[in-house]
Design a protein around this motif. Structure first.
Motif, mmCIF file in Angstrom:
data_model
loop_
_atom_site.group_PDB
_atom_site.id
_atom_site.type_symbol
_atom_site.label_atom_id
_atom_site.label_comp_id
_atom_site.label_asym_id
_atom_site.label_seq_id
_atom_site.Cartn_x
_atom_site.Cartn_y
_atom_site.Cartn_z
ATOM 1 N N HIS A 184 0.796 -1.224 0.000
ATOM 2 C CA HIS A 184 0.000 0.000 0.000
ATOM 3 C C HIS A 184 0.831 1.278 0.000
ATOM 4 N N THR A 185 2.023 1.242 0.586
ATOM 5 C CA THR A 185 2.797 2.470 0.729
ATOM 6 C C THR A 185 4.140 2.438 0.002
ATOM 7 N N GLY A 186 4.638 1.260 -0.300
ATOM 8 C CA GLY A 186 5.956 1.149 -0.910
ATOM 9 C C GLY A 186 7.086 1.169 0.102
ATOM 10 N N LEU A 187 6.751 1.238 1.392
ATOM 11 C CA LEU A 187 7.752 1.274 2.453
ATOM 12 C C LEU A 187 8.154 -0.141 2.848
ATOM 13 N N VAL A 188 9.425 -0.318 3.157
ATOM 14 C CA VAL A 188 9.940 -1.627 3.559
ATOM 15 C C VAL A 188 10.477 -1.528 4.976
ATOM 16 N N PHE A 189 10.100 -2.502 5.805
ATOM 17 C CA PHE A 189 10.529 -2.554 7.200
ATOM 18 C C PHE A 189 11.205 -3.876 7.480
ATOM 19 N N SER A 190 11.996 -3.893 8.535
ATOM 20 C CA SER A 190 12.532 -5.157 9.021
ATOM 21 C C SER A 190 11.590 -5.668 10.110
ATOM 22 N N PRO A 191 11.522 -6.966 10.322
ATOM 23 C CA PRO A 191 10.655 -7.499 11.385
ATOM 24 C C PRO A 191 11.007 -6.974 12.773
ATOM 25 N N GLU A 192 12.251 -6.550 12.969
ATOM 26 C CA GLU A 192 12.653 -6.031 14.274
ATOM 27 C C GLU A 192 12.042 -4.665 14.572
ATOM 28 N N SER A 193 11.605 -3.951 13.541
ATOM 29 C CA SER A 193 11.035 -2.620 13.751
ATOM 30 C C SER A 193 9.531 -2.668 14.022
ATOM 31 N N ILE A 194 8.956 -3.863 14.026
ATOM 32 C CA ILE A 194 7.525 -4.020 14.273
ATOM 33 C C ILE A 194 7.328 -4.832 15.546
ATOM 34 N N GLU A 195 6.418 -4.347 16.391
ATOM 35 C CA GLU A 195 6.076 -5.034 17.632
ATOM 36 C C GLU A 195 4.558 -5.164 17.702
ATOM 37 N N ILE A 196 4.085 -6.354 18.022
ATOM 38 C CA ILE A 196 2.655 -6.584 18.197
ATOM 39 C C ILE A 196 2.418 -6.799 19.686
ATOM 40 N N LYS A 197 1.667 -5.887 20.287
ATOM 41 C CA LYS A 197 1.422 -5.966 21.720
ATOM 42 C C LYS A 197 0.036 -5.413 22.017
ATOM 43 N N ASP A 198 -0.753 -6.149 22.765
ATOM 44 C CA ASP A 198 -2.104 -5.731 23.163
ATOM 45 C C ASP A 198 -2.949 -5.360 21.950
ATOM 46 N N TYR A 199 -2.893 -6.175 20.913
ATOM 47 C CA TYR A 199 -3.683 -5.995 19.688
ATOM 48 C C TYR A 199 -3.316 -4.741 18.914
ATOM 49 N N ILE A 200 -2.145 -4.184 19.160
ATOM 50 C CA ILE A 200 -1.698 -2.974 18.490
ATOM 51 C C ILE A 200 -0.351 -3.253 17.822
ATOM 52 N N VAL A 201 -0.233 -2.838 16.558
ATOM 53 C CA VAL A 201 1.026 -2.935 15.842
ATOM 54 C C VAL A 201 1.775 -1.631 16.074
ATOM 55 N N LYS A 202 2.945 -1.736 16.672
ATOM 56 C CA LYS A 202 3.771 -0.556 16.923
ATOM 57 C C LYS A 202 4.966 -0.608 15.982
ATOM 58 N N ILE A 203 5.124 0.464 15.215
ATOM 59 C CA ILE A 203 6.198 0.531 14.230
ATOM 60 C C ILE A 203 7.210 1.573 14.672
#
Length: 84
Positions: free
Chosen positions: A32-51
């Protein structure tokens, strides 16, 4: 007797599913955005995705937030209610 192998297998499955979910979220955001992230920059906690990213990147994600959330909820097993 307590079987440690079966006990640790439960945690192993949770970690694998979490990594698969992160990879799927990365793929959806990239589509959707063309942005690329590493899995380490994403955290899933309490039903919220924190980038963890710069404010400019987060603003671009915020523009597509509703579409991204709808795709995430339809394609992964964990319940996600927000992206931050």
């Amino acid at each position: 007797m307590f079987n440690i192998e079966k006990y640790l297998e439960k945690f192993s499955k949770n970690v694998r599913f979490s990594e698969m979910d992160k990879n799927k979220i990365i793929e959806i955001i990239k589509n959707h955005t063309g942005l690329v992230f590493s899995p380490e920059s994403i955290e899933i906690k309490d039903y919220i995705v924190k980038i963890q990213a710069s404010p400019a990147v987060k603003n671009k994600i915020f523009i597509y937030k509703e579409v991204i959330l709808s795709n995430i909820t339809s394609s992964i097993t964990n319940k996600i209610v927000d992206i931050r």
